[in-house]
Design an enzyme around this catalytic site. Structure first.
Site, PDB file in Angstrom:
ATOM      1  N   ASP A   1       1.325   5.150  12.052  1.00 57.16           N
ATOM      2  CA  ASP A   1       2.168   4.335  12.952  1.00 57.16           C
ATOM      3  C   ASP A   1       2.823   5.106  14.114  1.00 57.16           C
ATOM      4  OD1 ASP A   1       1.501   2.523  10.989  1.00 57.16           O
ATOM      5  OD2 ASP A   1       3.534   2.026  10.389  1.00 57.16           O
TER       6      ASP A   1
ATOM      7  N   ASP B   1       0.889  -0.478  12.759  1.00 61.39           N
ATOM      8  CA  ASP B   1       1.718  -1.601  12.311  1.00 61.39           C
ATOM      9  C   ASP B   1       1.426  -2.765  13.273  1.00 61.39           C
ATOM     10  OD1 ASP B   1       3.692  -2.059  10.233  1.00 61.39           O
ATOM     11  OD2 ASP B   1       5.237  -2.215  11.787  1.00 61.39           O
TER      12      ASP B   1
ATOM     13  N   HIS C   1       7.159 -12.777  12.297  1.00 61.64           N
ATOM     14  CA  HIS C   1       6.849 -12.188  10.981  1.00 61.64           C
ATOM     15  C   HIS C   1       8.046 -12.285  10.040  1.00 61.64           C
ATOM     16  CE1 HIS C   1       5.763  -8.946   8.084  1.00 61.64           C
ATOM     17  NE2 HIS C   1       4.584  -9.520   8.236  1.00 61.64           N
TER      18      HIS C   1
ATOM     19  N   HIS D   1       9.233  -5.942  16.089  1.00 59.16           N
ATOM     20  CA  HIS D   1       8.545  -4.712  16.490  1.00 59.16           C
ATOM     21  C   HIS D   1       7.046  -4.840  16.256  1.00 59.16           C
ATOM     22  CE1 HIS D   1       9.024  -4.253  12.153  1.00 59.16           C
ATOM     23  NE2 HIS D   1       7.953  -3.490  12.210  1.00 59.16           N
TER      24      HIS D   1
ATOM     25  N   LYS E   1      -2.067  -3.067   9.653  1.00 62.70           N
ATOM     26  CA  LYS E   1      -1.345  -3.573   8.475  1.00 62.70           C
ATOM     27  C   LYS E   1      -0.132  -4.351   8.944  1.00 62.70           C
ATOM     28  CE  LYS E   1       1.238   0.696   8.144  1.00 62.70           C
ATOM     29  NZ  LYS E   1       2.537   0.102   8.495  1.00 62.70           N
TER      30      LYS E   1
ATOM     31  N   CYS F   1       6.927   3.957   6.088  1.00 58.77           N
ATOM     32  CA  CYS F   1       5.468   3.837   5.996  1.00 58.77           C
ATOM     33  C   CYS F   1       4.794   5.114   5.508  1.00 58.77           C
ATOM     34  CB  CYS F   1       4.910   3.336   7.315  1.00 58.77           C
ATOM     35  SG  CYS F   1       5.375   1.597   7.588  1.00 58.77           S
TER      36      CYS F   1
HETATM   37  C1  VGL Z   1       7.786   0.884   9.596  1.00 52.99           C
HETATM   38  C2  VGL Z   1       9.638  -0.410   9.277  1.00 52.99           C
HETATM   39  C3  VGL Z   1       8.930  -1.547   9.589  1.00 52.99           C
HETATM   40  C4  VGL Z   1       7.180   2.252   9.585  1.00 52.99           C
HETATM   41  C5  VGL Z   1       7.051  -0.247   9.914  1.00 52.99           C
HETATM   42  O1  VGL Z   1       6.137   2.465  10.254  1.00 52.99           O
HETATM   43  O2  VGL Z   1       7.747   3.143   8.911  1.00 52.99           O
HETATM   44  N1  VGL Z   1       9.077   0.785   9.256  1.00 52.99           N
HETATM   45  N2  VGL Z   1       7.636  -1.448   9.917  1.00 52.99           N
HETATM   46 ZN    ZN Z   2       6.634  -3.157  10.658  1.00 53.48          ZN
END
Ligand code: VGL
Ligand code: ZN
Length: 198
Positions: A9, A47, A53, A81, A106, A151
């Site tokens: 990510d 992400d 969502h 996000h 994902k 993540c």
């Molecule tokens: C993430 C919060 C929400 C991450 C992704 O990539 O760590 N954290 N979505």
């Molecule tokens: Zn996310």
């Protein structure tokens, strides 16, 4: 033994100026690019949420960073996000994406968040990454990216539980560190036998 680098990510929304900015999220990009040269396989995760969502606070008229209860357990409610197709969902412009053999997305399921690159947050629905790695004969994974405590952590723990040999290069990760999440993540990864290297 075949190794892969899993880059988690490294997207605009997790970098300074982004919707869910991780402090110094962009600082790790040159080091990640350099590390790619040491691996025969490079895999990126992205992400990738639909608008509205279920992990977004705005969807529940709630405050960002508040908690809710989902059918699969407690869930942090995030600022909007990494919305599919947005600039924020794009990789950091300096990340070397050309080296990627696979980009795995994902978080596309509207009802379930997905921190891990392997399973959605119900810990049951697979993303397909396990099958990809196994059919390529990949046994050892090194993880870098964002965010250490979400993540990266969930991906590393799932990988270790699935039997992969897992290293997290913590110097090439950065954390959100919300409500003790970083310390909990470090303890959880160590308990699963993840090697934390700096
Ligand atoms: C993430 C919060 C929400 C991450 C992704 O990539 O760590 N954290 N979505
Ligand atoms: Zn996310």
């Amino acid at each position: 033994m075949t190794q892969a680098l899993l880059v988690i990510d490294v997207q605009n929304d997790f970098c300074p100026g982004g919707a869910l900015a991780v402090p110094e999220g962009d600082v790790i990009v040159p080091g990640i690019n350099a590390l790619m040269a040491d691996f025969p396989a490079v895999i990126l995760t992205q992400d990738w949420h639909p608008a509205g969502h279920s992990s977004f606070a705005s969807t529940h008229n709630a405050e960002p960073m508040s908690m809710t209860e989902m059918p699969y357990g407690p869930q942090v409610l995030w600022p909007d996000h990494c919305i599919q197709g947005s600039i924020g969902a794009q990789f950091h412009p300096d990340l070397t994406t050309d080296r990627a053999d696979l980009i795995i997305r994902k978080g596309y399921n509207p009802a379930i968040d997905s921190y891990s690159a392997f399973f959605e947050n119900d810990h049951k629905t697979p993303t397909g990454l396990e099958g990809y790695l196994r059919t390529r004969g990949i046994t050892d994974l090194t993880l870098v990216g964002l965010a250490t405590d979400f993540c990266v952590n969930f991906s590393a723990v799932d990988a270790a539980k699935l039997g992969f040999t897992v290293t997290v290069r913590t110097d090439l990760c950065r954390a959100i560190d919300f409500d003790g999440s970083l310390a909990a993540a470090q303890a959880g990864m160590e308990a699963e036998g993840v090697n934390l290297e700096a």
